[in-house]
Design a protein around this motif. Structure first.
Motif, PDB file in Angstrom:
ATOM      1  N   LEU A   9       0.832  -1.196   0.000  1.00  0.00           N
ATOM      2  CA  LEU A   9       0.000   0.000   0.000  1.00  0.00           C
ATOM      3  C   LEU A   9       0.872   1.252   0.000  1.00  0.00           C
ATOM      4  O   LEU A   9       2.054   1.196   0.345  1.00  0.00           O
ATOM      5  CB  LEU A   9      -0.919  -0.022   1.214  1.00  0.00           C
ATOM      6  N   PRO A  10       0.309   2.397  -0.369  1.00  0.00           N
ATOM      7  CA  PRO A  10       1.078   3.644  -0.357  1.00  0.00           C
ATOM      8  C   PRO A  10       1.727   3.935   0.996  1.00  0.00           C
ATOM      9  O   PRO A  10       2.769   4.568   1.061  1.00  0.00           O
ATOM     10  CB  PRO A  10       0.043   4.705  -0.721  1.00  0.00           C
ATOM     11  N   SER A  11       1.143   3.444   2.071  1.00  0.00           N
ATOM     12  CA  SER A  11       1.704   3.648   3.410  1.00  0.00           C
ATOM     13  C   SER A  11       2.941   2.795   3.654  1.00  0.00           C
ATOM     14  O   SER A  11       3.636   2.981   4.647  1.00  0.00           O
ATOM     15  CB  SER A  11       0.652   3.300   4.469  1.00  0.00           C
ATOM     16  N   GLY A  12       3.191   1.815   2.758  1.00  0.00           N
ATOM     17  CA  GLY A  12       4.303   0.889   2.935  1.00  0.00           C
ATOM     18  C   GLY A  12       3.864  -0.440   3.532  1.00  0.00           C
ATOM     19  O   GLY A  12       4.621  -1.409   3.519  1.00  0.00           O
ATOM     20  N   ARG A  13       2.669  -0.484   4.063  1.00  0.00           N
ATOM     21  CA  ARG A  13       2.133  -1.714   4.647  1.00  0.00           C
ATOM     22  C   ARG A  13       1.835  -2.729   3.551  1.00  0.00           C
ATOM     23  O   ARG A  13       1.425  -2.359   2.452  1.00  0.00           O
ATOM     24  CB  ARG A  13       0.858  -1.374   5.415  1.00  0.00           C
ATOM     25  N   VAL A  14       2.020  -4.021   3.835  1.00  0.00           N
ATOM     26  CA  VAL A  14       1.713  -5.085   2.888  1.00  0.00           C
ATOM     27  C   VAL A  14       0.413  -5.740   3.319  1.00  0.00           C
ATOM     28  O   VAL A  14       0.216  -6.041   4.503  1.00  0.00           O
ATOM     29  CB  VAL A  14       2.860  -6.119   2.835  1.00  0.00           C
ATOM     30  N   LYS A  15      -0.494  -5.941   2.359  1.00  0.00           N
ATOM     31  CA  LYS A  15      -1.811  -6.520   2.667  1.00  0.00           C
ATOM     32  C   LYS A  15      -2.126  -7.623   1.679  1.00  0.00           C
ATOM     33  O   LYS A  15      -1.909  -7.485   0.485  1.00  0.00           O
ATOM     34  CB  LYS A  15      -2.879  -5.440   2.590  1.00  0.00           C
ATOM     35  N   ARG A  16      -2.671  -8.725   2.193  1.00  0.00           N
ATOM     36  CA  ARG A  16      -3.136  -9.832   1.354  1.00  0.00           C
ATOM     37  C   ARG A  16      -4.592  -9.554   0.982  1.00  0.00           C
ATOM     38  O   ARG A  16      -5.400  -9.225   1.839  1.00  0.00           O
ATOM     39  CB  ARG A  16      -3.023 -11.142   2.115  1.00  0.00           C
ATOM     40  N   VAL A  17      -4.915  -9.673  -0.325  1.00  0.00           N
ATOM     41  CA  VAL A  17      -6.269  -9.384  -0.803  1.00  0.00           C
ATOM     42  C   VAL A  17      -6.802 -10.531  -1.647  1.00  0.00           C
ATOM     43  O   VAL A  17      -6.035 -11.318  -2.195  1.00  0.00           O
ATOM     44  CB  VAL A  17      -6.318  -8.072  -1.625  1.00  0.00           C
ATOM     45  N   GLN A  18      -8.128 -10.579  -1.741  1.00  0.00           N
ATOM     46  CA  GLN A  18      -8.827 -11.554  -2.574  1.00  0.00           C
ATOM     47  C   GLN A  18      -9.812 -10.814  -3.468  1.00  0.00           C
ATOM     48  O   GLN A  18     -10.098  -9.629  -3.241  1.00  0.00           O
ATOM     49  CB  GLN A  18      -9.588 -12.558  -1.704  1.00  0.00           C
ATOM     50  N   ILE A  19     -10.360 -11.517  -4.435  1.00  0.00           N
ATOM     51  CA  ILE A  19     -11.357 -10.929  -5.323  1.00  0.00           C
ATOM     52  C   ILE A  19     -12.524 -10.409  -4.482  1.00  0.00           C
ATOM     53  O   ILE A  19     -13.009 -11.085  -3.585  1.00  0.00           O
ATOM     54  CB  ILE A  19     -11.833 -11.953  -6.365  1.00  0.00           C
ATOM     55  N   GLY A  20     -12.940  -9.181  -4.754  1.00  0.00           N
ATOM     56  CA  GLY A  20     -14.027  -8.542  -4.017  1.00  0.00           C
ATOM     57  C   GLY A  20     -13.559  -7.605  -2.922  1.00  0.00           C
ATOM     58  O   GLY A  20     -14.328  -6.755  -2.466  1.00  0.00           O
ATOM     59  N   ASP A  21     -12.298  -7.740  -2.491  1.00  0.00           N
ATOM     60  CA  ASP A  21     -11.781  -6.865  -1.443  1.00  0.00           C
ATOM     61  C   ASP A  21     -11.645  -5.431  -1.945  1.00  0.00           C
ATOM     62  O   ASP A  21     -11.401  -5.189  -3.129  1.00  0.00           O
ATOM     63  CB  ASP A  21     -10.415  -7.349  -0.945  1.00  0.00           C
TER      64      ASP A  21
END
Length: 86
Positions: free
Chosen positions: A43-55
């Motif tokens: 993310l722009p904040s530098g945080r890493v996020k796991r996502v799925q379809i619909g998120d």
């Protein structure tokens, strides 16, 4: 032939490379099969996020995940994210 250790190191380098910081989300990995695909976004904040379809994350709504690519919409417009170097 690449092994999982090499891939993990490459993903880690991309995820932590401060030079490449962007105002937009960056795709750093895709996993799984069509029905249960997930992706890692920095993310722009530098945080890493796991996502799925619909998120919904960082102004994006994830519509599809394929190997090395994530498709989404942002403010109703289609967006395609690809992994760096592809």
């Amino acid at each position: 032939m690449a092994n999982s250790t090499q891939t993990s190191q490459k993903v880690a380098e991309i995820a932590t490379n401060s030079i490449r910081m962007s105002r937009d989300a960056m795709l750093i990995g895709t996993f799984g099969h069509e029905a249960d695909s997930t992706a890692l976004l920095r993310l722009p904040s530098g945080r890493v996020k796991r996502v799925q379809i619909g998120d919904r994350v960082a102004g994006l709504r994830v519509t599809a995940i394929m190997p090395g690519q994530l498709q989404a919409t942002k403010r109703g417009q289609p967006v395609t994210l690809t992994m760096p170097g592809q």
